[in-house]
Design an enzyme around this catalytic site. Structure first.
Site, mmCIF file in Angstrom:
data_model
loop_
_atom_site.group_PDB
_atom_site.id
_atom_site.type_symbol
_atom_site.label_atom_id
_atom_site.label_comp_id
_atom_site.label_asym_id
_atom_site.label_seq_id
_atom_site.Cartn_x
_atom_site.Cartn_y
_atom_site.Cartn_z
ATOM 1 C CG ASP A 1 -10.895 35.428 21.904
ATOM 2 O OD1 ASP A 1 -12.046 35.183 21.513
ATOM 3 O OD2 ASP A 1 -9.876 35.267 21.214
ATOM 4 C CE1 TYR A 2 -12.598 35.541 31.992
ATOM 5 C CE2 TYR A 2 -10.371 34.643 31.784
ATOM 6 C CZ TYR A 2 -11.416 35.099 32.571
ATOM 7 O OH TYR A 2 -11.285 35.101 33.941
#
Length: 242
Positions: free
Chosen positions: A102-103
């Site tokens: 994820d970011y």
């Protein structure tokens, strides 16, 4: 003769699954003709084009990136944000991340141009340990952690941890450091599981992927995988898939 999707994957254009999508979408030509049949086989003498670009087989390469937070697990981003390949600019081959982080998640991310290798590691039966450390707001109980190992239905998906344990906790700050081991890798899985239990994740880091760790690395560092590391993780995944 090899299956068309395998040839595309081995050339480093995409994973085999993505190659299959490109074939069925009519983006692949063999000797000038569009091929939409997944069973198509080609030889080294056949001219293959993907999205109008002739296929050139690359030497397989394998990289480890210590992905920082705030970076997209992709090779490009239409919003101009940093992507993982920005941290390995010297690589000439068309590498892509194996799975994604994820970011807001940092840690071990593997990149390659070897579609078969990527497909093997992402196979649901591969059961390669992916070890994460999560900092949670609140301290989950042993019973709640058991529910993560049993499996939880979240947004219509079954999500399960292979192993989970509290490493430490601070009662005054009401936070915990929890180790989570996954074999699968669904979108925002760890965050969603803890949120479902009422414990939002403040920080998340993947510390290990199979036998590969971040030892001696800082966020943003990247290095080629050593031949024995590639061999080890490939053998581990192959044994489990069998």
């Amino acid at each position: 003769m090899e299956r068309l999707q395998k040839v595309i994957a081995q050339a480093g254009v995409a994973s085999r699954r993505k190659a299959e999508e490109m074939i069925t979408q009519g983006k692949v030509k063999v000797n000038g003709k569009v091929m939409k049949e997944l069973g198509t086989k080609v030889s080294t003498n056949d001219k293959v084009e993907v999205a109008g670009v002739p296929l050139v087989k690359e030497v397989p390469v394998y990289y480890l990136l210590y992905k920082p937070r705030g970076v997209i697990s992709s090779v490009k981003d239409d919003k101009g944000r940093k992507v993982v390949t920005d941290y390995i600019p010297e690589v000439k081959e068309r590498i892509f991340p194996i799975g994604r982080l994820d970011y807001d998640t940092s840690g071990v991310l593997l990149l390659t141009n070897d579609g078969d290798f990527a497909n093997l590691l992402m196979h649901p039966s591969g059961e390669v340990d992916k070890v994460y450390i999560a900092k949670t707001k609140g301290i989950p109980s042993a019973e709640q952690l058991k529910s993560m190992k049993k499996g939880m239905m979240i947004e219509g998906e079954h999500m399960k941890a292979a192993h989970v344990k509290v490493m430490s906790s601070e009662n005054k700050k009401n936070t915990a450091i929890v180790q989570v081991v996954l074999h699968e890798g669904k979108n925002r899985q760890i965050r969603k599981m803890f949120e479902a239990l009422g414990y939002p994740v403040d920080k998340l880091k993947r510390e290990r992927y199979g036998s590969i760790t971040l030892q001696g690395m800082n966020a943003g560092d990247a290095r080629p995988l050593k031949p024995h590391e590639v061999k080890q993780i490939r053998q581990l995944a192959e044994e489990n898939v069998k």
